[in-house]
Design an enzyme around this catalytic site. Structure first.
Site, mmCIF file in Angstrom:
data_model
loop_
_atom_site.group_PDB
_atom_site.id
_atom_site.type_symbol
_atom_site.label_atom_id
_atom_site.label_comp_id
_atom_site.label_asym_id
_atom_site.label_seq_id
_atom_site.Cartn_x
_atom_site.Cartn_y
_atom_site.Cartn_z
ATOM 1 N N LYS A 72 18.247 -67.293 5.371
ATOM 2 C CA LYS A 72 18.288 -65.915 5.890
ATOM 3 C C LYS A 72 19.737 -65.465 6.016
ATOM 4 C CE LYS A 72 13.866 -65.672 7.645
ATOM 5 N NZ LYS A 72 12.880 -64.609 7.463
ATOM 6 N N SER A 73 19.994 -64.239 5.591
ATOM 7 C CA SER A 73 21.341 -63.677 5.688
ATOM 8 C C SER A 73 21.218 -62.160 5.683
ATOM 9 C CB SER A 73 22.163 -64.128 4.473
ATOM 10 O OG SER A 73 23.325 -63.324 4.348
ATOM 11 N N SER A 74 22.082 -61.497 6.454
ATOM 12 C CA SER A 74 22.083 -60.028 6.433
ATOM 13 C C SER A 74 22.409 -59.532 5.032
ATOM 14 C CB SER A 74 23.110 -59.487 7.428
ATOM 15 O OG SER A 74 22.860 -60.022 8.705
ATOM 16 N N GLY B 24 25.492 -58.145 13.834
ATOM 17 C CA GLY B 24 24.359 -57.231 13.794
ATOM 18 C C GLY B 24 23.484 -57.407 12.569
ATOM 19 N N TYR B 25 22.617 -56.395 12.347
ATOM 20 C CA TYR B 25 21.583 -56.438 11.305
ATOM 21 C C TYR B 25 20.810 -57.747 11.453
ATOM 22 C CZ TYR B 25 19.447 -54.131 7.384
ATOM 23 O OH TYR B 25 18.569 -53.450 6.591
ATOM 24 N N LEU B 26 20.289 -57.921 12.653
ATOM 25 C CA LEU B 26 19.759 -59.217 13.076
ATOM 26 C C LEU B 26 18.472 -59.577 12.334
ATOM 27 C CD1 LEU B 26 20.361 -58.887 16.931
ATOM 28 C CD2 LEU B 26 21.924 -59.711 15.158
ATOM 29 N N LYS C 46 24.347 -72.352 8.866
ATOM 30 C CA LYS C 46 24.547 -71.800 7.519
ATOM 31 C C LYS C 46 26.037 -71.553 7.284
ATOM 32 C CE LYS C 46 23.392 -67.539 6.180
ATOM 33 N NZ LYS C 46 24.608 -66.978 5.554
ATOM 34 N N ASP C 47 26.697 -71.028 8.315
ATOM 35 C CA ASP C 47 28.156 -70.846 8.248
ATOM 36 C C ASP C 47 28.801 -72.137 8.747
ATOM 37 O OD1 ASP C 47 28.399 -67.997 7.415
ATOM 38 O OD2 ASP C 47 27.183 -67.715 9.203
ATOM 39 N N HIS D 299 19.274 -65.097 13.489
ATOM 40 C CA HIS D 299 19.872 -64.717 14.780
ATOM 41 C C HIS D 299 18.853 -64.913 15.907
ATOM 42 C CE1 HIS D 299 22.110 -61.999 11.880
ATOM 43 N NE2 HIS D 299 23.099 -62.650 12.451
HETATM 44 O O1 PAF Z 1 28.955 -65.372 11.920
HETATM 45 C C1 PAF Z 1 29.185 -64.171 12.179
HETATM 46 O O2 PAF Z 1 28.297 -63.327 12.188
HETATM 47 C C2 PAF Z 1 30.621 -63.739 12.487
HETATM 48 O O3 PAF Z 1 31.529 -64.438 11.702
HETATM 49 C C3 PAF Z 1 30.961 -63.847 13.978
HETATM 50 C C4 PAF Z 1 30.950 -65.285 14.463
HETATM 51 C C5 PAF Z 1 30.008 -63.008 14.805
HETATM 52 C C6 PAF Z 1 32.392 -63.299 14.214
HETATM 53 O O4 PAF Z 1 32.497 -61.969 13.839
#
Ligand code: PAF
Length: 287
Positions: free
Chosen positions: A184-186, A31-33, A149-150, A37
């Site tokens: 970008k990151s929440s 969330g907090y898109l 990013k992740d 996202h």
């Molecule tokens: O990357 C994320 O936002 C989270 O790690 C995920 C993949 C939704 C799992 O909770």
């Protein structure tokens, strides 16, 4: 666009789409898109007939001293963004819908989870792998979309679906940045104005490192050294790690003789931010 809170409602909707022969894309989020996202949703909408977005702050992937309680949440904003980008279903379960009393099954991967963020966040990837497996079982998508990013998370999930024969195609999507380069990151919302400026050292270090690799530097230590020197010059920044790893194994390498990920985690004040580059994305094919 429909918002649902239960596994049953997701299953019923997806089953109906399946009966119609529709392809389903899935974007898992906490969330907090933001625009990062949104780019995943856009990609899913363009490649599938229907798109499901999950919006669940997964308690299992937060360590005891991490920001679970303060993690930003705004369902109304998220719903509007999903709708504006053409998503069809927003799954927003409560924690007890995902983890009923007595929950005791976990997906725990070795090797890839033991480097980079896995060292400073020991329970994190067990929580990610467990919740993503559950979400894949609930949604049963054809394609699932994750941001680069992740980068370690993306590598782990690719490996996990292969290890566990989960029938889903994993699609990695480019990092989306602010105009000045910050990824970008929440969690960027935690930054004070001074920290927001200081946070630019991450993307600046990415540029320094990627320019060196593009110019032909092959010693990982030289690239990492230059990046660290830049970050260390910023008083509000504290390095967790800057490392060069093999993209397939996430193990450290000393020479860039194979596709590599250069990844970093840096505290800006109390906020831990990550950024990276993949050598495959910046070098001409064949290098
Ligand atoms: O990357 C994320 O936002 C989270 O790690 C995920 C993949 C939704 C799992 O909770």
């Amino acid at each position: 666009m429909k918002i649902v809170k239960t596994v049953k409602e997701v299953r019923e909707q997806v089953a109906q789409w399946r009966r119609q022969g529709l392809r389903v894309g899935f974007v898992p989020t906490m969330g907090y898109l933001h625009e990062g996202h949104a780019s995943l949703i856009d990609r899913s909408v363009s490649e599938n007939d229907r798109t499901v977005v999950s919006d669940f702050v997964n308690p299992m992937q937060f360590g005891p001293t991490e920001d679970l309680q303060t993690y930003p949440r705004d369902l109304a904003h998220d719903a509007a963004l999903v709708e504006a980008h053409g998503g069809d279903l927003l799954f927003n379960p409560e924690p007890d819908e995902m983890y009923h009393e007595g929950f005791s099954s976990y997906v725990d991967m070795s090797v890839l989870t033991e480097e980079l963020c896995g060292l400073s966040r020991p329970v994190h990837f067990r929580g990610v792998c467990t919740v993503v497996t559950k979400l894949f079982n609930i949604v049963q998508p054809d394609n699932a979309y994750f941001g680069k990013k992740d980068a370690q998370q993306l590598a782990i999930i690719r490996h996990m679906v292969d290890d566990l024969n989960i029938p889903v195609q994993i699609v990695g999507c480019p990092i989306i940045r602010e105009a000045d380069g910050l990824a970008k990151s929440s969690r960027n919302t935690y930054l004070s104005p001074a920290e927001r400026t200081a946070a630019l050292v991450l993307s600046q270090a990415v540029k320094i490192g990627s320019d060196m690799v593009r110019a032909g530097t092959v010693e990982a230590a030289a690239v990492i050294g230059a990046m660290k020197e830049h970050i260390e010059a910023e008083p509000l920044a504290k390095i967790d790690y800057v490392k060069m790893v093999d993209v397939a194994t996430m193990q450290q390498i000393t020479v860039l003789d194979r596709p590599a990920l250069c990844a970093m985690a840096v505290y800006i004040g109390k906020t831990r931010l990550i950024d990276n580059f993949f050598t495959q994305d910046i070098l001409p094919e064949g290098n």
